[in-house]
Scaffold this motif. Structure first.
Motif, short mmCIF file in Angstrom:
data_model
loop_
_atom_site.label_atom_id
_atom_site.label_comp_id
_atom_site.label_asym_id
_atom_site.label_seq_id
_atom_site.Cartn_x
_atom_site.Cartn_y
_atom_site.Cartn_z
N UNK A 145 0.79 -1.10 -0.02
CA UNK A 145 -0.12 0.10 0.09
C UNK A 145 0.88 1.28 -0.03
N UNK A 146 2.06 0.95 0.22
CA UNK A 146 3.04 2.19 0.22
C UNK A 146 3.26 2.98 1.66
N UNK A 147 2.59 2.32 2.43
CA UNK A 147 2.63 2.85 4.05
C UNK A 147 3.72 2.57 4.57
N UNK A 148 4.36 1.56 4.24
CA UNK A 148 5.94 1.29 4.71
C UNK A 148 6.58 0.92 3.40
N UNK A 149 7.71 1.72 3.49
CA UNK A 149 8.64 1.60 2.45
C UNK A 149 10.10 1.23 3.00
N UNK A 150 10.56 0.16 1.89
CA UNK A 150 11.85 -0.28 2.32
C UNK A 150 12.51 -0.92 1.12
N UNK A 151 13.55 -0.09 0.85
CA UNK A 151 14.28 -0.29 -0.43
C UNK A 151 15.38 -1.23 -0.11
N UNK A 152 16.33 -1.91 -1.37
CA UNK A 152 16.80 -3.00 -1.23
C UNK A 152 17.95 -2.72 -0.13
N UNK A 153 18.57 -3.65 0.38
CA UNK A 153 19.72 -3.78 1.22
C UNK A 153 19.74 -3.08 2.48
N UNK A 154 20.57 -2.05 2.57
CA UNK A 154 20.72 -1.32 3.58
C UNK A 154 19.78 -0.04 3.55
N UNK A 155 19.01 0.16 2.50
CA UNK A 155 18.00 1.23 2.44
C UNK A 155 17.29 1.53 3.57
N UNK A 156 17.15 3.03 4.20
CA UNK A 156 16.30 3.03 5.47
C UNK A 156 14.83 2.71 5.36
N UNK A 157 14.21 2.13 6.22
CA UNK A 157 12.82 2.03 6.43
C UNK A 157 11.93 3.25 6.69
#
Length: 107
Positions: A74-86
């Motif tokens: 839903x785009x409420x929580x975003x986590x990119x790849x690897x060490x990307x921040x939440x």
């Protein structure tokens, strides 16, 4: 509305205070999180816990895995790849936290 009849009553309101209708105050509280994104540190601070606790007890907890995945979709929580921040959409994740507060392991 309640009425109190007092004659010759004078109320001083300091310059740093304002009087607003309760409906406006409620609207301001509701809008506090609109348009804001949180990081893990913001979530941890709001709950009064450590960043590690947020990761272990919420984000990587099997109990919430499906819900967190749905929030990601839903785009409420975003986590990119690897060490990307939440990142968390505050106006939607804040109520999610409130609704699950009793389910968190606080010890």
């Amino acid at each position: 509305m309640s009425k109190v009849s007092l004659s010759n009553l004078e109320i001083s309101i300091p310059d740093n205070l304002v009087v607003i209708p309760k409906t406006e105050l409620d609207r301001l509280w509701n809008d506090e999180l609109v348009g804001r994104m949180w990081g893990i540190t913001d979530v941890a601070k709001r709950l009064g816990v450590s960043d590690k606790w947020v990761r272990n007890e919420i984000l990587h907890n099997p109990r919430f895995k499906l819900e967190i995945e749905n929030l990601k979709l839903q785009g409420v929580v975003i986590k990119g790849p690897g060490t990307s921040p939440w990142r968390f959409q505050a106006s939607k994740f804040g109520p999610w936290l409130d609704n699950h507060i009793q389910n968190f392991k606080w010890s």
